[in-house]
Design a protein around this motif. Structure first.
Motif, PDB file in Angstrom:
ATOM      1  N   LEU A  82      74.196 110.331  17.946  1.00  0.00           N
ATOM      2  CA  LEU A  82      73.106 109.349  17.898  1.00  0.00           C
ATOM      3  C   LEU A  82      72.520 109.244  16.492  1.00  0.00           C
ATOM      4  N   VAL A  83      72.391 110.377  15.810  1.00  0.00           N
ATOM      5  CA  VAL A  83      71.865 110.343  14.436  1.00  0.00           C
ATOM      6  C   VAL A  83      72.797 109.549  13.519  1.00  0.00           C
ATOM      7  N   ASN A  84      74.114 109.714  13.698  1.00  0.00           N
ATOM      8  CA  ASN A  84      75.068 108.995  12.850  1.00  0.00           C
ATOM      9  C   ASN A  84      75.059 107.494  13.093  1.00  0.00           C
ATOM     10  N   ARG A 125      64.308 115.953  14.182  1.00  0.00           N
ATOM     11  CA  ARG A 125      63.537 115.462  13.030  1.00  0.00           C
ATOM     12  C   ARG A 125      64.257 114.315  12.333  1.00  0.00           C
ATOM     13  N   ALA A 126      65.592 114.392  12.231  1.00  0.00           N
ATOM     14  CA  ALA A 126      66.348 113.273  11.643  1.00  0.00           C
ATOM     15  C   ALA A 126      66.180 112.006  12.469  1.00  0.00           C
ATOM     16  N   VAL A 127      66.184 112.166  13.814  1.00  0.00           N
ATOM     17  CA  VAL A 127      65.964 110.996  14.674  1.00  0.00           C
ATOM     18  C   VAL A 127      64.565 110.430  14.454  1.00  0.00           C
ATOM     19  N   ASP A 137      60.953 106.363  12.359  1.00  0.00           N
ATOM     20  CA  ASP A 137      59.828 105.983  11.483  1.00  0.00           C
ATOM     21  C   ASP A 137      60.259 104.922  10.479  1.00  0.00           C
ATOM     22  N   HIS A 138      61.480 105.078   9.962  1.00  0.00           N
ATOM     23  CA  HIS A 138      61.971 104.078   9.002  1.00  0.00           C
ATOM     24  C   HIS A 138      62.117 102.710   9.661  1.00  0.00           C
ATOM     25  N   ASN A 139      62.695 102.693  10.873  1.00  0.00           N
ATOM     26  CA  ASN A 139      62.828 101.413  11.589  1.00  0.00           C
ATOM     27  C   ASN A 139      61.464 100.830  11.945  1.00  0.00           C
ATOM     28  N   TRP A 183      63.204 101.330  17.462  1.00  0.00           N
ATOM     29  CA  TRP A 183      62.116 102.045  16.802  1.00  0.00           C
ATOM     30  C   TRP A 183      61.503 103.156  17.674  1.00  0.00           C
ATOM     31  N   ARG A 184      62.043 103.370  18.873  1.00  0.00           N
ATOM     32  CA  ARG A 184      61.570 104.476  19.706  1.00  0.00           C
ATOM     33  C   ARG A 184      62.757 105.052  20.467  1.00  0.00           C
ATOM     34  N   LEU A 185      63.025 106.362  20.287  1.00  0.00           N
ATOM     35  CA  LEU A 185      64.129 107.054  20.947  1.00  0.00           C
ATOM     36  C   LEU A 185      63.612 108.416  21.398  1.00  0.00           C
TER      37      LEU A 185
END
Length: 666
Positions: free
Chosen positions: A191-193, A217-219, A224-226, A202-204
């Protein structure tokens, strides 16, 4: 509503089944929502509802939670929803949907173009990998769904990989709930990739999936970026909407001013028409007066002719009387004298009358000449007013044409600005994707390097183990032979241990050097953050958060260093006592190295994301300021031109109105 109930009853009877009372009772209270939760729906009911859902327009929300839907019933319902264009929310919670249900849902998502929210909590879609892959394929092809709830669906890491492929192709999904599944580390990484390729989610939610904290944290960072991108896009849309409203307001104001100007011109035109009609009426009156004077003069001429005829007749009578007087001069001398006196008096009266008539005639001629000069002057003024009216109409036509040209130019400029804004956004997205690819390649290269280092350390560990076993065998074989050889072997082992310790100390020094480099990188990041604070005060809170995170990472690094020192000391003591503990120490060192590498990667990711966010915000702020400045300059120039043109036209109209001799007094 009643027709819908009758249709449901008719379809149930046609299939040879009785309509369910609970369904009929719910159909009586349709208010934009059909709630059949906790109702056990039979296959016949599902078939009838599926046929009715193809063309219904009464409700936009369909609640089918905990309805114990069978595979056949769910398939029939989904077939009806495939062509439905009204339903926006579909709730299928707790129906234990399996393989055929997942495939039917994939077909539904592929064909339906209206459902925006889909709830599938407490089902078993992830238990069948092929069926769940079909569902994910439908999700990738869907272009309307915005919210998807997949909690407690037994989704494994393979299902997460299929979901990642679907998220790469989907461009509308905004909220995805995957809590309480079995994604694990591999699913989280998949999912991160996929998140860099998806710009709308914008919410997962991934709680309860046994996913490590760094992946979570990567997710969160990707979300947050989206979210920031979505907020920026919404702000741009709001600003564009405000600018379009302002342009529309200016256009309406221009049209209103133009209509007011046209009304003023129409009023002036009506007033001029009234003045011309009044002038025509006055000219008619003067013409009538002139005709009356002509008739009076003609009557006076007739009277003069009658007087002259009477005078000629009197002369003839006087001659006759003279002849009679010559015949009877003596007899009627007194009578002739009286008649002579009477004749003289009549002559005098006639002369006086003639003089009076001549004076009246001259006065009448003078008045006639004056009236003719007034009529000529009125005709000249009417001609000048007509010429001025023609010029005013021509100027009005030119002004309206120029206003239309200006409005068209303003619309073209607005469209050009919109295209430029869109192009700039596309360029920013391309630049961001290039930077992300570059960072991904860099991370892959660093990961490969770390893997190579791990392999080398593993080979060293194996060699050490082999050497240790060889030393133990030699010690056991030679122990009974000679104590001196044992002492030599121990001395040699101590030397080897010291060499290994020196090697480990060298590695620790390299790690400390890498830590110093990371700290210097952190200091550089702090300087960049300070410069960014001076340029953009709006990012102060975010920068403080990043600085706090950097300090936490430094604290973690210092703690790890202390742990490493303690571990090395303990290894030195235990190596003198027992050689077997070297394996555990090496494993601990490898774990520490992995943690340090993870921390370095996290630092690099944080630095790249922070730099990218700063660049995006600075470019967006600069472009928006430039656009706003250009718009304000254009609006100011258009307002000045319109005000100047309106003042010129108003002055011309006032000059024309004030200079008109026939305008009524104010």
């Amino acid at each position: 509503m009643e027709e819908f109930r009758r249709s449901y009853s008719r379809l149930c009877k046609e299939s040879g089944a009785e309509p369910q009372d609970a369904v009929l009772q719910q159909l009586q209270h349709l208010r934009g929502r059909l709630d059949l939760a906790t109702q056990t729906l039979t296959v016949d009911t599902c078939r009838a509802l599926g046929k009715l859902l193809q063309h219904q327009t009464l409700f936009t929300e369909l609640i089918l939670s905990d309805c114990m839907l069978s595979e056949e019933g769910a398939t029939l319902l989904f077939q009806g929803l495939c062509v439905n264009t009204i339903v926006r929310l579909l709730d299928l919670k707790g129906n234990n949907l399996r393989a055929s249900g997942a495939e039917a849902l994939g077909k539904l998502l592929r064909q339906n173009q209206s459902i925006q929210s889909l709830t599938l909590e407490w089902n078993s879609l992830g238990s069948w990998e092929d069926a769940f892959a079909t569902f994910c394929g439908g999700l990738a092809a869907n272009s309307t769904i915005q919210q998807l709830d997949l909690r407690n669906n037994q989704i494994s890491h393979k299902g997460a990989e299929e979901l990642a492929l679907a998220l790469r192709g989907n461009t509308t999904l905004q909220q995805l709930d995957l809590r309480w599944n079995n994604l694990g580390l591999l699913g989280g990484r998949a999912l991160v990739n996929c998140l860099p390729s998806n710009r709308t989610l914008w919410r997962l939610d991934l709680a309860g999936n046994n996913i490590p904290g760094d992946v979570l944290r990567a997710v969160e960072q990707a979300m947050d970026h989206n979210q920031d991108r979505r907020t920026t896009f919404q702000e741009n849309q709001a600003r564009t909407h405000i600018l379009s409203k302002e342009v529309q307001y200016l256009q309406e104001e221009k049209s209103k001013q133009f209509l007011d100007l046209m009304e003023t011109i129409d009023k002036q035109r009506e007033e001029m028409a009234r003045n011309s009609r009044a002038s025509a009426a006055r000219v008619g009156q003067l013409q009538e007066i002139l005709n009356e004077r002509y008739s009076i003069i003609n009557s006076l001429k007739a009277k003069l002719q009658m007087t002259e005829a009477a005078l000629a007749l009197s002369e003839q009578k006087a001659q006759d009387l003279g002849e009679l007087l010559v015949a009877a001069e003596q007899e009627q001398q007194s009578l002739s004298q009286r008649q002579e006196k009477e004749r003289k008096l009549e002559q005098q009266e006639a002369a006086e009358r003639e003089c009076k008539l001549l004076r009246d005639l001259s006065a009448t001629n003078e008045k006639n000449l004056l009236l003719r000069s007034q009529v000529d002057e009125l005709e000249r003024k009417v001609k000048s007013q007509q010429e001025q009216l023609f010029l005013t109409r021509q100027e009005l036509t030119n002004t309206s044409a120029e206003l239309k040209i200006r409005a068209i130019q303003a619309e073209e400029r607005l469209e050009l600005e919109k295209r430029r804004a869109k192009q700039s956004l596309e360029d920013l997205e391309k630049l961001h994707s290039k930077e992300v690819d570059h960072m991904t390649r860099h991370l892959e290269e660093s990961e490969k390097a770390m893997q190579e280092r791990v392999q080398r350390l593993e080979a060293l560990r194996l060699s050490l183990e082999e050497e240790l076993s060889r030393v133990k065998t030699a010690a056991l074989n030679e122990r009974g032979q000679a104590e001196e050889e044992l002492i030599k072997a121990r001395n040699q082992a101590r030397l080897e241990e010291q060499q290994r310790l020196a090697h480990l100390e060298e590695k620790m020094r390299l790690l400390a050097q890498a830590r110093d480099e990371a700290q210097s990188t952190c200091m550089q990041q702090k300087q960049m953050v300070a410069e960014a604070q001076a340029r953009a005060s709006q990012l102060t809170l975010q920068v403080e958060g990043q600085r706090g995170r950097l300090e936490e990472l430094q604290q973690e690094l210092s703690n790890k260093d202390q742990e490493k020192v303690a571990e090395v000391t303990r290894v030195r003591v235990e190596l003198q006592e027992q050689m077997g503990r070297l394996q555990a120490d090496l494993a601990a060192q490898e774990m520490l190295k992995e943690k340090v590498a993870a921390l370095e990667r996290q630092l690099k990711v944080i630095a790249s994301e922070h730099r990218e966010a700063l660049l995006d915000r600075e470019s967006e702020n600069a472009s928006l300021r430039e656009k706003l400045r250009l718009k304000e300059a254009e609006i100011t120039r258009i307002r000045d031109e319109e005000a100047q043109r309106a003042s010129f036209l108003q002055n011309a109209i006032l000059t024309y109105v004030q200079g008109s001799p026939l305008s009524p007094p104010k």
